[in-house]
Design a protein around this motif. Structure first.
Motif, PDB file in Angstrom:
ATOM      1  N   ARG A 182     -26.999 -14.966 -16.410  1.00  0.00           N
ATOM      2  CA  ARG A 182     -25.817 -15.698 -15.128  1.00  0.00           C
ATOM      3  C   ARG A 182     -25.500 -16.620 -15.832  1.00  0.00           C
ATOM      4  O   ARG A 182     -25.716 -17.935 -16.846  1.00  0.00           O
ATOM      5  N   ASP A 183     -23.816 -17.247 -16.116  1.00  0.00           N
ATOM      6  CA  ASP A 183     -23.480 -18.199 -16.317  1.00  0.00           C
ATOM      7  C   ASP A 183     -23.860 -19.208 -15.537  1.00  0.00           C
ATOM      8  O   ASP A 183     -24.312 -19.720 -14.561  1.00  0.00           O
ATOM      9  N   GLY A 184     -24.081 -20.100 -16.944  1.00  0.00           N
ATOM     10  CA  GLY A 184     -24.636 -21.847 -16.675  1.00  0.00           C
ATOM     11  C   GLY A 184     -25.716 -22.576 -16.633  1.00  0.00           C
ATOM     12  O   GLY A 184     -26.605 -22.949 -16.875  1.00  0.00           O
ATOM     13  N   THR A 185     -27.035 -21.010 -16.891  1.00  0.00           N
ATOM     14  CA  THR A 185     -27.936 -20.585 -16.754  1.00  0.00           C
ATOM     15  C   THR A 185     -29.262 -20.780 -17.890  1.00  0.00           C
ATOM     16  O   THR A 185     -27.780 -20.203 -19.311  1.00  0.00           O
ATOM     17  N   PRO A 186     -29.687 -21.683 -18.586  1.00  0.00           N
ATOM     18  CA  PRO A 186     -29.970 -21.991 -19.823  1.00  0.00           C
ATOM     19  C   PRO A 186     -30.662 -20.429 -20.483  1.00  0.00           C
ATOM     20  O   PRO A 186     -30.039 -20.152 -21.573  1.00  0.00           O
ATOM     21  N   ALA A 187     -30.749 -19.604 -20.212  1.00  0.00           N
ATOM     22  CA  ALA A 187     -31.233 -18.171 -20.235  1.00  0.00           C
ATOM     23  C   ALA A 187     -29.793 -17.064 -20.809  1.00  0.00           C
ATOM     24  O   ALA A 187     -30.538 -16.666 -22.218  1.00  0.00           O
ATOM     25  N   ALA A 188     -28.820 -18.242 -20.650  1.00  0.00           N
ATOM     26  CA  ALA A 188     -27.933 -16.601 -20.649  1.00  0.00           C
ATOM     27  C   ALA A 188     -26.586 -17.383 -22.352  1.00  0.00           C
ATOM     28  O   ALA A 188     -26.268 -16.694 -23.063  1.00  0.00           O
ATOM     29  N   LYS A 189     -27.880 -18.092 -22.900  1.00  0.00           N
ATOM     30  CA  LYS A 189     -27.336 -18.879 -24.129  1.00  0.00           C
ATOM     31  C   LYS A 189     -28.380 -18.415 -24.920  1.00  0.00           C
ATOM     32  O   LYS A 189     -28.129 -18.347 -25.926  1.00  0.00           O
ATOM     33  N   MET A 190     -29.331 -17.582 -24.385  1.00  0.00           N
ATOM     34  CA  MET A 190     -29.976 -17.194 -25.598  1.00  0.00           C
ATOM     35  C   MET A 190     -30.359 -16.312 -26.719  1.00  0.00           C
ATOM     36  O   MET A 190     -29.438 -15.451 -25.603  1.00  0.00           O
ATOM     37  N   LYS A 191     -30.608 -15.884 -28.034  1.00  0.00           N
ATOM     38  CA  LYS A 191     -29.948 -14.701 -28.244  1.00  0.00           C
ATOM     39  C   LYS A 191     -31.085 -13.850 -27.745  1.00  0.00           C
ATOM     40  O   LYS A 191     -31.978 -13.888 -27.296  1.00  0.00           O
ATOM     41  N   ASP A 192     -29.873 -12.530 -27.417  1.00  0.00           N
ATOM     42  CA  ASP A 192     -30.550 -10.934 -27.357  1.00  0.00           C
ATOM     43  C   ASP A 192     -29.484  -9.946 -28.237  1.00  0.00           C
ATOM     44  O   ASP A 192     -28.782  -9.325 -27.442  1.00  0.00           O
ATOM     45  N   ASP A 193     -31.551  -9.650 -28.951  1.00  0.00           N
ATOM     46  CA  ASP A 193     -30.780  -8.724 -29.957  1.00  0.00           C
ATOM     47  C   ASP A 193     -31.641  -7.290 -28.864  1.00  0.00           C
ATOM     48  O   ASP A 193     -31.161  -6.329 -29.780  1.00  0.00           O
ATOM     49  N   ILE A 194     -31.961  -7.034 -28.112  1.00  0.00           N
ATOM     50  CA  ILE A 194     -32.238  -6.242 -27.232  1.00  0.00           C
ATOM     51  C   ILE A 194     -30.713  -4.866 -26.799  1.00  0.00           C
ATOM     52  O   ILE A 194     -30.685  -5.193 -25.600  1.00  0.00           O
ATOM     53  N   ASP A 195     -31.641  -3.807 -27.841  1.00  0.00           N
ATOM     54  CA  ASP A 195     -30.007  -2.878 -26.428  1.00  0.00           C
ATOM     55  C   ASP A 195     -30.277  -2.225 -24.884  1.00  0.00           C
ATOM     56  O   ASP A 195     -31.290  -2.224 -24.847  1.00  0.00           O
ATOM     57  N   LYS A 196     -29.137  -2.524 -23.999  1.00  0.00           N
ATOM     58  CA  LYS A 196     -29.384  -1.425 -23.602  1.00  0.00           C
ATOM     59  C   LYS A 196     -30.533  -0.536 -23.067  1.00  0.00           C
ATOM     60  O   LYS A 196     -31.102  -0.332 -21.650  1.00  0.00           O
ATOM     61  N   HIS A 197     -30.024   0.288 -23.914  1.00  0.00           N
ATOM     62  CA  HIS A 197     -31.007   1.782 -23.828  1.00  0.00           C
ATOM     63  C   HIS A 197     -32.565   0.754 -23.429  1.00  0.00           C
ATOM     64  O   HIS A 197     -33.078   2.018 -22.923  1.00  0.00           O
ATOM     65  N   THR A 198     -32.591   0.728 -24.571  1.00  0.00           N
ATOM     66  CA  THR A 198     -34.465   0.136 -24.448  1.00  0.00           C
ATOM     67  C   THR A 198     -34.647  -0.717 -23.267  1.00  0.00           C
ATOM     68  O   THR A 198     -35.883   0.095 -22.990  1.00  0.00           O
ATOM     69  N   LYS A 199     -33.768  -1.584 -23.129  1.00  0.00           N
ATOM     70  CA  LYS A 199     -33.934  -2.325 -21.459  1.00  0.00           C
ATOM     71  C   LYS A 199     -34.311  -1.590 -20.428  1.00  0.00           C
ATOM     72  O   LYS A 199     -35.291  -1.117 -19.340  1.00  0.00           O
ATOM     73  N   GLU A 200     -33.167   0.082 -20.627  1.00  0.00           N
ATOM     74  CA  GLU A 200     -33.463   1.008 -19.708  1.00  0.00           C
ATOM     75  C   GLU A 200     -34.310   2.093 -19.505  1.00  0.00           C
ATOM     76  O   GLU A 200     -35.210   1.849 -18.541  1.00  0.00           O
ATOM     77  N   GLN A 201     -34.893   1.839 -20.767  1.00  0.00           N
ATOM     78  CA  GLN A 201     -36.281   2.974 -21.375  1.00  0.00           C
ATOM     79  C   GLN A 201     -37.448   2.295 -20.572  1.00  0.00           C
ATOM     80  O   GLN A 201     -38.670   2.946 -19.823  1.00  0.00           O
ATOM     81  N   ARG A 202     -37.616   0.776 -20.843  1.00  0.00           N
ATOM     82  CA  ARG A 202     -38.662  -0.536 -20.075  1.00  0.00           C
ATOM     83  C   ARG A 202     -38.692  -0.174 -18.688  1.00  0.00           C
ATOM     84  O   ARG A 202     -39.575   0.070 -18.192  1.00  0.00           O
ATOM     85  N   LEU A 203     -37.656   0.255 -18.427  1.00  0.00           N
ATOM     86  CA  LEU A 203     -37.363  -0.169 -16.348  1.00  0.00           C
ATOM     87  C   LEU A 203     -38.197   0.766 -16.135  1.00  0.00           C
ATOM     88  O   LEU A 203     -38.629   1.016 -15.338  1.00  0.00           O
ATOM     89  N   TYR A 204     -37.594   2.126 -16.327  1.00  0.00           N
ATOM     90  CA  TYR A 204     -38.466   3.753 -16.089  1.00  0.00           C
ATOM     91  C   TYR A 204     -39.537   3.311 -16.570  1.00  0.00           C
ATOM     92  O   TYR A 204     -40.240   3.820 -15.681  1.00  0.00           O
ATOM     93  N   ARG A 205     -40.115   3.304 -17.167  1.00  0.00           N
ATOM     94  CA  ARG A 205     -41.850   3.455 -17.446  1.00  0.00           C
ATOM     95  C   ARG A 205     -42.470   2.448 -16.680  1.00  0.00           C
ATOM     96  O   ARG A 205     -43.379   3.065 -15.897  1.00  0.00           O
ATOM     97  N   LEU A 206     -41.721   1.983 -16.448  1.00  0.00           N
ATOM     98  CA  LEU A 206     -42.546   0.875 -15.477  1.00  0.00           C
ATOM     99  C   LEU A 206     -42.842   0.817 -13.925  1.00  0.00           C
ATOM    100  O   LEU A 206     -43.144   1.015 -13.696  1.00  0.00           O
ATOM    101  N   ASN A 207     -40.772   0.922 -13.588  1.00  0.00           N
ATOM    102  CA  ASN A 207     -41.237   1.632 -12.221  1.00  0.00           C
ATOM    103  C   ASN A 207     -41.568   3.154 -12.210  1.00  0.00           C
ATOM    104  O   ASN A 207     -42.669   3.511 -11.249  1.00  0.00           O
ATOM    105  N   ASP A 208     -42.112   3.955 -13.003  1.00  0.00           N
ATOM    106  CA  ASP A 208     -43.254   5.198 -12.709  1.00  0.00           C
ATOM    107  C   ASP A 208     -44.588   4.630 -12.561  1.00  0.00           C
ATOM    108  O   ASP A 208     -45.006   5.004 -12.065  1.00  0.00           O
TER     109      ASP A 208
END
Ligand code: 5AD
Ligand code: SF4
Length: 480
Positions: free
Chosen positions: A380-406
């Motif tokens: 979210r624009d203007g929040t501190p986390a938006a400026k943090m380095k993020d090297d986790i790809d979208k696919h990995t994030k989606e896989q985590r969400l699917y596993r958690l949702n199961d």
């Protein structure tokens, strides 16, 4: 693009971040309908589309009340309306995309209904980037106003009707408490009651402290008067609303807090009291005692954990560790054994490793929540986390969400199994949308029940025997 700030009262995230020492003003007489706007809506209709959380739902009830006090009636179809408002949510990018999709769609409506007043309000309008985008790309919008400007709707509507230019009024101030606004409640038997506005927690991922201003409590007398009126009007259930209800009262009282309020609200005699949302930090023993000892405070707590890993929690600015959370969770379950606990979880926070995500999974196993709202982190624009380095790809994030949702689905079903053949109390809200021979409502533990019963009992709390357990709902039959 021109510097629009000279022309309009536009939002500023920088200003919204400010938390001063100034007293918050509790204002009783801010709301006024200009003389020439009284009755202006006679014979005309309004349509409000609401996105986001209960705070927005409640604001939409106020917007509806204001429009009705000017003579407008609610439209069932957007095409019938002379005033259309989108009450927006800024929490994640996909919430914003939905709104922009709708704005695009409404361009055609505006073409065929040139006199339509098309307004956008709510959390998105508190963001500079959004307002800039609207000004640049969406001339079909007549009116933009912010979360602190709701009571100004009659004046702003008048300007929008008279002026050819787009009307923009978004205050980025820390916020006041405005009382005595009209409202048209969405439900007949359950009601939202604001107890406080804004948020001072500044979790690093969250836009809400910027869009909703400083944490500020309503006076307890105003809240209790509202609840007493609801009781008299036949309401059976209220939900006390705040971004973090645990801090209720800190800004205005020395020795009156959320536990005191729970106690006093309980004494009004309303059948069911719920509250949302509680931060795991500042969840006091007195609150647990109040829930445990008052029968009309429902044993169902929403306790967002966000992550099961202490390092990520620290980066999120959550102010508790995994162990702190688990200690609180277990304490609640010991004191209120039948309490259902639900949660919110964000996966893919900047830099979240596989091991850190596994901590979330193991915490979920331990807590075996009744339900969780799960999200992929959205910058979210203007929040501190938006400026943090993020090297986790979208696919990995989606896989985590699917596993958690199961896991969420599995636990939801397992938790529901205890209700098989049990008798539960249900507040009957009406007939089921899918099948009008069935009634529908929620148990004390906030479980949805569809059941065969007596239509005359709509609005009452009845006993239902559960005959079938599903993952997201229970089925049953009313018993005498
Ligand atoms: N990205 C993803 N989810 C978010 N939430 C809040 N901000 C973000 C964000 N930037 C989630 C949190 C919160 C819920 C209302 O929305 O889990 O509790
Ligand atoms: Fe969305 Fe948060 Fe605003 Fe609610 S307070 S409408 S969840 S951004």
């Amino acid at each position: 693009m021109k510097d629009y700030s000279e022309y309009f009262k536009a939002p500023s995230l920088k200003e919204a971040r400010h938390r001063g020492k100034d007293d918050i003003h509790h204002i009783d007489d801010a709301y006024e309908i200009p003389a020439d706007m009284v009755g202006i809506g006679k014979g005309q209709k309004y349509y409000i589309q609401t996105y986001g959380c209960q705070a927005n739902e409640r604001d939409s009830e106020t917007l509806a009340g204001i429009l009705e006090s000017m003579g407008y009636e609610e439209a069932t179809d957007i095409k019938e309306a002379q005033v259309v408002l989108l009450n927006t949510c800024a929490i994640r990018e996909n919430a914003e995309e939905k709104v922009f999709g709708k704005i695009g769609y409404l361009k055609n409506l505006k073409r065929t209904h040139p006199d339509l007043i098309f307004g956008v309000c709510g959390c998105m309008t508190q963001e500079e980037v959004v307002v800039k985008k609207i000004l640049e790309k969406y001339p079909q919008i007549d009116l933009i106003f912010g979360t602190h400007n709701i009571h100004r709707l009659p004046v702003l509507l008048k300007q929008a009707m008279l002026e050819k230019e787009m009307v923009l009024e978004v205050w980025s101030k820390e916020g006041d408490v405005i009382e005595n606004l009209p409202s048209h409640r969405a439900h007949r038997y359950k009601a939202w009651v604001n107890i406080m506005y804004g948020c001072d927690k500044f979790c690093t991922y969250c836009i809400v402290p910027y869009t909703r201003g400083k944490e500020r409590s309503r006076l307890k007398e105003e809240i209790l008067e509202e609840v007493n009126e609801l009781v008299q009007q036949g309401y059976k259930e209220i939900t006390l609303l705040g971004q973090n209800v645990n801090s209720y009262g800190h800004d205005i009282y020395d020795d009156y807090n959320f536990a005191s309020l729970l106690h006093d609200v309980s004494l009004t005699g309303i059948d069911r009291i719920r509250f949302t949302t509680s931060h795991p930090w500042e969840f006091s023993d007195d609150m647990i005692e109040a829930i445990a000892t008052h029968d009309n405070i429902m044993p169902a707590i929403h306790l967002p954990v966000q992550s099961g890993n202490t390092e990520i929690l620290k980066k999120m600015g959550r102010r508790y560790t995994r162990e702190d959370y688990l200690t609180l969770f277990d304490k609640i379950k010991v004191r209120i054994p039948d309490c259902t606990i639900t949660t919110d979880i964000i996966v893919g926070f900047p830099g979240e490793t596989d091991e850190q995500f596994e901590d979330t999974m193991s915490l979920y196993e331990h807590c075996s929540y009744d339900l969780a709202y799960t999200f992929i982190y959205s910058p979210r624009d203007g929040t501190p986390a938006a400026k943090m380095k993020d090297d986790i790809d979208k696919h990995t994030k989606e896989q985590r969400l699917y596993r958690l949702n199961d896991l969420v689905t599995e636990k939801a079903y397992q938790n529901n199994l205890i209700y098989q053949d049990q008798i539960v109390e249900v507040l009957v809200e009406g007939t089921s949308k899918r099948d009008d021979t069935m009634l529908t409502g929620y148990t004390k533990h906030q479980k949805l029940v569809n059941f065969k019963g007596n239509n005359d009992h709509i609005g009452q709390i009845v006993k239902v025997k559960i005959t079938e357990v599903k993952t997201w709902a229970l089925k049953g039959e009313e018993v005498e």
